[in-house]
Design a protein around this motif. Structure first.
Motif, PDB file in Angstrom:
ATOM      1  N   VAL A   1       0.830  -1.195   0.000  1.00 16.87           N
ATOM      2  CA  VAL A   1       0.000   0.000   0.000  1.00 16.87           C
ATOM      3  C   VAL A   1       0.870   1.252   0.000  1.00 16.87           C
ATOM      4  N   SER A   2       1.876   1.261   0.845  1.00 18.57           N
ATOM      5  CA  SER A   2       2.768   2.414   0.946  1.00 18.57           C
ATOM      6  C   SER A   2       3.478   2.683  -0.379  1.00 18.57           C
ATOM      7  N   THR A   3       3.988   1.622  -0.994  1.00 20.14           N
ATOM      8  CA  THR A   3       4.691   1.774  -2.277  1.00 20.14           C
ATOM      9  C   THR A   3       3.749   2.267  -3.360  1.00 20.14           C
ATOM     10  N   ALA A   4       2.537   1.725  -3.413  1.00 24.32           N
ATOM     11  CA  ALA A   4       1.569   2.125  -4.433  1.00 24.32           C
ATOM     12  C   ALA A   4       1.139   3.578  -4.241  1.00 24.32           C
ATOM     13  N   GLN A   5       0.919   3.980  -2.979  1.00 21.42           N
ATOM     14  CA  GLN A   5       0.526   5.364  -2.723  1.00 21.42           C
ATOM     15  C   GLN A   5       1.643   6.342  -3.113  1.00 21.42           C
ATOM     16  N   ALA A   6       2.884   5.984  -2.800  1.00 20.55           N
ATOM     17  CA  ALA A   6       4.020   6.834  -3.180  1.00 20.55           C
ATOM     18  C   ALA A   6       4.152   6.914  -4.697  1.00 20.55           C
ATOM     19  N   SER A   7       3.953   5.787  -5.365  1.00 22.50           N
ATOM     20  CA  SER A   7       4.025   5.772  -6.830  1.00 22.50           C
ATOM     21  C   SER A   7       2.927   6.623  -7.440  1.00 22.50           C
ATOM     22  N   LEU A   8       1.735   6.574  -6.849  1.00 21.50           N
ATOM     23  CA  LEU A   8       0.632   7.384  -7.355  1.00 21.50           C
ATOM     24  C   LEU A   8       0.928   8.871  -7.180  1.00 21.50           C
ATOM     25  N   ALA A   9       1.411   9.257  -6.005  1.00 20.91           N
ATOM     26  CA  ALA A   9       1.756  10.666  -5.766  1.00 20.91           C
ATOM     27  C   ALA A   9       2.825  11.133  -6.743  1.00 20.91           C
ATOM     28  N   GLN A  10       3.803  10.285  -6.996  1.00 18.01           N
ATOM     29  CA  GLN A  10       4.867  10.647  -7.939  1.00 18.01           C
ATOM     30  C   GLN A  10       4.327  10.749  -9.366  1.00 18.01           C
ATOM     31  N   ALA A  11       3.392   9.887  -9.721  1.00 19.50           N
ATOM     32  CA  ALA A  11       2.807   9.937 -11.066  1.00 19.50           C
ATOM     33  C   ALA A  11       1.975  11.211 -11.243  1.00 19.50           C
ATOM     34  N   VAL A  12       1.239  11.610 -10.208  1.00 15.34           N
ATOM     35  CA  VAL A  12       0.473  12.857 -10.277  1.00 15.34           C
ATOM     36  C   VAL A  12       1.424  14.045 -10.400  1.00 15.34           C
ATOM     37  N   GLN A  13       2.521  13.989  -9.635  1.00 14.76           N
ATOM     38  CA  GLN A  13       3.538  15.030  -9.741  1.00 14.76           C
ATOM     39  C   GLN A  13       4.113  15.094 -11.161  1.00 14.76           C
ATOM     40  N   GLN A  14       4.450  13.950 -11.722  1.00 16.53           N
ATOM     41  CA  GLN A  14       5.038  13.902 -13.057  1.00 16.53           C
ATOM     42  C   GLN A  14       4.047  14.382 -14.109  1.00 16.53           C
ATOM     43  N   MET A  15       2.784  14.057 -13.946  1.00 16.47           N
ATOM     44  CA  MET A  15       1.770  14.520 -14.893  1.00 16.47           C
ATOM     45  C   MET A  15       1.681  16.039 -14.892  1.00 16.47           C
ATOM     46  N   ALA A  16       1.728  16.633 -13.713  1.00 15.56           N
ATOM     47  CA  ALA A  16       1.697  18.097 -13.621  1.00 15.56           C
ATOM     48  C   ALA A  16       2.963  18.713 -14.211  1.00 15.56           C
ATOM     49  N   GLN A  17       4.128  18.113 -13.910  1.00 11.13           N
ATOM     50  CA  GLN A  17       5.378  18.626 -14.447  1.00 11.13           C
ATOM     51  C   GLN A  17       5.408  18.530 -15.973  1.00 11.13           C
ATOM     52  N   ASP A  18       4.879  17.451 -16.514  1.00  7.07           N
ATOM     53  CA  ASP A  18       4.848  17.296 -17.972  1.00  7.07           C
ATOM     54  C   ASP A  18       3.914  18.313 -18.611  1.00  7.07           C
ATOM     55  N   TYR A  19       2.814  18.629 -17.923  1.00  5.11           N
ATOM     56  CA  TYR A  19       1.916  19.672 -18.429  1.00  5.11           C
ATOM     57  C   TYR A  19       2.642  21.018 -18.475  1.00  5.11           C
ATOM     58  N   VAL A  20       3.404  21.322 -17.425  1.00 10.67           N
ATOM     59  CA  VAL A  20       4.198  22.552 -17.394  1.00 10.67           C
ATOM     60  C   VAL A  20       5.231  22.541 -18.522  1.00 10.67           C
ATOM     61  N   SER A  21       5.928  21.428 -18.669  1.00  4.66           N
ATOM     62  CA  SER A  21       6.973  21.332 -19.699  1.00  4.66           C
ATOM     63  C   SER A  21       6.395  21.550 -21.089  1.00  4.66           C
ATOM     64  N   LEU A  22       5.204  21.022 -21.340  1.00  4.35           N
ATOM     65  CA  LEU A  22       4.591  21.192 -22.655  1.00  4.35           C
ATOM     66  C   LEU A  22       4.285  22.658 -22.930  1.00  4.35           C
ATOM     67  N   ASN A  23       3.693  23.344 -21.967  1.00  2.00           N
ATOM     68  CA  ASN A  23       3.343  24.747 -22.183  1.00  2.00           C
ATOM     69  C   ASN A  23       4.576  25.640 -22.284  1.00  2.00           C
ATOM     70  N   VAL A  24       5.592  25.329 -21.513  1.00  2.00           N
ATOM     71  CA  VAL A  24       6.836  26.086 -21.613  1.00  2.00           C
ATOM     72  C   VAL A  24       7.508  25.819 -22.955  1.00  2.00           C
ATOM     73  N   ALA A  25       7.489  24.572 -23.402  1.00  2.34           N
ATOM     74  CA  ALA A  25       8.078  24.236 -24.699  1.00  2.34           C
ATOM     75  C   ALA A  25       7.353  24.936 -25.839  1.00  2.34           C
ATOM     76  N   LEU A  26       6.060  25.190 -25.676  1.00  2.00           N
ATOM     77  CA  LEU A  26       5.291  25.908 -26.690  1.00  2.00           C
ATOM     78  C   LEU A  26       5.519  27.418 -26.635  1.00  2.00           C
ATOM     79  N   GLY A  27       6.177  27.894 -25.562  1.00  2.00           N
ATOM     80  CA  GLY A  27       6.428  29.331 -25.432  1.00  2.00           C
ATOM     81  C   GLY A  27       5.221  30.088 -24.924  1.00  2.00           C
ATOM     82  N   GLY A  28       4.466  29.507 -24.006  1.00  2.00           N
ATOM     83  CA  GLY A  28       3.236  30.132 -23.548  1.00  2.00           C
ATOM     84  C   GLY A  28       3.374  30.890 -22.246  1.00  2.00           C
ATOM     85  N   GLY A  29       2.712  32.040 -22.153  1.00  2.00           N
ATOM     86  CA  GLY A  29       2.514  32.726 -20.887  1.00  2.00           C
ATOM     87  C   GLY A  29       3.541  33.745 -20.481  1.00  2.00           C
TER      88      GLY A  29
END
Length: 482
Positions: free
Chosen positions: A435-463
């Motif tokens: 349970v602990s490992t799965a919860q940590a993996s989920l939190a990290q995946a949510v973090q990575q999803m947000a970071q990838d969203y940021v990276s995409l918008n920055v790569a597009l030159g937005g904002g």
């Protein structure tokens, strides 16, 4: 003779409009019509799009706006604009007439104070000398015009560099904020798991007293509790490091935001997707590409500067020097001297230095073009990578949510079975680890999803122009014509 007097000014007028060296043309590069996983529709100008509002986090919105207005790196980049503007004036000043004026006054004389050497005194006299000198370099071949063109292109690059700094700031603030919320989530998960493992330890101790468990079971439960406790200091340190990073990016002392951030919030998750546009949009939207193109324009203009030095240089100069002298008892005298004429400088033998300067400038321009092309291709790669990640992050998060749910149910079953004596403590401990490992993996995946969203918008030159449209260079194509 009359025809010569008429033709000479015409020839000078024609020469004054001659500018040697190539004119800068907007560079070109072959790009695909669409990104591999994108659409074929242009997304237009995204420089003022506040993409971070997709996280629906008012605190993050405030940090972004604060950073854009007071980040020290952005302010330093703005100062470089002032330096570039001064360089434009300096670069063109040599092609304008100059005038220098000087003046000097003096009163002198001698007086006998001993008398043994005979009369040595002289009448006092006053003198004044002045002068005015003027010169004008005839920029027949565009030496200073090309210099100014290069300086103007560098000024455009300085403006674009401000946009680069602003875009980088948005990326760093968003990334640090996402990290803060990730570590807070990990800390909360760890504390929750710690409570569960302490309950298991207490239960094991009760069963030991009842003779239903062994000392080995108690030691194993204690080990898992202590292992969980050991994770907290590292997570807390990383949380504080990320919080300090946000404070520094906002131009504040480190740790000033800790009380505000400690209130906690959910992990950022983007509520809507990003339109990626087409690769050609990057040439307009990415400030680093515009800065690189302006640097190329500056390098091309420097070729003209180097070529102009191969040709004769003519300077018109003149001076007027009046002088005045008055001797007590002897009257006054004055002299006015003047001069005027052209000066010609013609390079004949220089050991090939001037030609070498031209070749060096041409090579620098080619290098600048290659650098621009590399910047464009790197930008396309960044978008492709971020787009591929964003397209798949959701599937990862969904699978991990299901994993956590399954393992939590397994833990409940294992715990109930252990209470009833139908299974061993090892089953409970294994379930808790899963349970602990799965919860940590989920939190990290949510973090990575947000970071990838940021990276995409920055790569597009937005904002980067959000809230400050004047920091954006409207056009990066500056071509000075003959």
């Amino acid at each position: 003779m009359t025809s010569i007097r008429v033709a000479a000014p015409l020839v000078m007028l024609l020469l004054s409009g001659c500018v040697v060296g190539p004119n800068h043309q907007a560079p070109e590069v072959s790009l695909p019509s669409k990104f591999a996983e994108g659409a074929q529709t242009s997304n237009g100008d995204v420089s003022m799009k506040a993409w971070w509002t997709a996280f629906s986090d008012t605190r993050l919105n405030g940090y972004m706006q604060t950073g854009l207005s007071q980040n020290l790196s952005v302010l330093q980049a703005l100062e470089r604009i002032n330096q570039a503007q001064a360089s434009v004036v300096s670069a063109g000043a040599g092609g304008l007439p100059s005038l220098d004026i000087d003046a000097q006054g003096e009163r002198s004389g001698t007086k006998d104070i001993g008398g043994r050497l005979g009369p040595t005194s002289t009448a006092p006299q006053s003198s004044a000398v002045g002068g005015a000198s003027a010169s004008w370099f005839l920029d027949l071949f565009g030496l200073y015009r090309r210099s100014k063109e290069s300086a103007l292109a560098s000024l455009d690059a300085a403006y674009a560099s401000v946009d680069v700094a602003r875009l980088s700031l948005l990326s760093q603030v968003a990334a640090a904020y996402i990290d803060v919320r990730y570590y807070q989530e990990r800390i909360a998960i760890t504390k929750k798991n710690l409570g569960s493992r302490r309950e298991t330890l207490d239960l094991t101790k009760l069963q030991l007293e009842a003779g239903a468990a062994s000392r080995l079971d108690v030691v194993q439960a204690e080990g898992l509790v202590n292992s969980t406790l050991s994770e907290l200091p590292g997570l807390e340190t990383q949380y504080r490091t990320a919080a300090h990073r946000i404070a520094t990016l906002l131009g504040m002392p480190a740790s000033t935001l800790l009380p505000e951030l400690q209130r906690g919030a959910r992990q950022p998750v983007a509520r809507y997707s990003t339109k990626t546009g087409i690769p050609a949009d990057l040439i307009r939207n990415r400030p680093d590409i515009r800065a690189s193109e302006r640097q190329l324009a500056a390098a091309v203009a420097q070729i003209g500067v180097a070529e102009a030095q191969l040709y004769p240089a003519i300077t018109l100069g003149g001076s007027i020097s009046p002088s005045y002298t008055r001797v007590a008892g002897s009257g006054e005298s004055g002299i006015l001297s003047w001069s005027f004429g052209p000066a010609l400088s013609l390079p004949i033998f220089d050991g090939g230095a001037l030609r070498a300067n031209v070749k060096s400038s041409e090579s620098s321009a080619r290098e600048a073009y290659l650098s621009w092309k590399q910047t464009v291709l790197d930008a396309v790669e960044e978008v492709e990578n971020a787009l591929a990640a964003v397209a798949r992050d959701g599937r990862t998060v969904a699978a991990l949510r299901a994993t956590v749910k399954s393992y939590e149910e397994a833990l409940q079953l294992a715990t109930a079975s252990y209470r009833d004596g139908a299974s061993s403590l090892l089953d409970v401990l294994d379930a808790q680890r899963e349970v602990s490992t799965a919860q940590a993996s989920l939190a990290q995946a949510v973090q990575q999803m947000a970071q990838d969203y940021v990276s995409l918008n920055v790569a597009l030159g937005g904002g980067y122009a959000f809230g400050s449209p004047t920091a954006q260079v409207a056009s990066a194509k500056l071509v000075l014509k003959n």
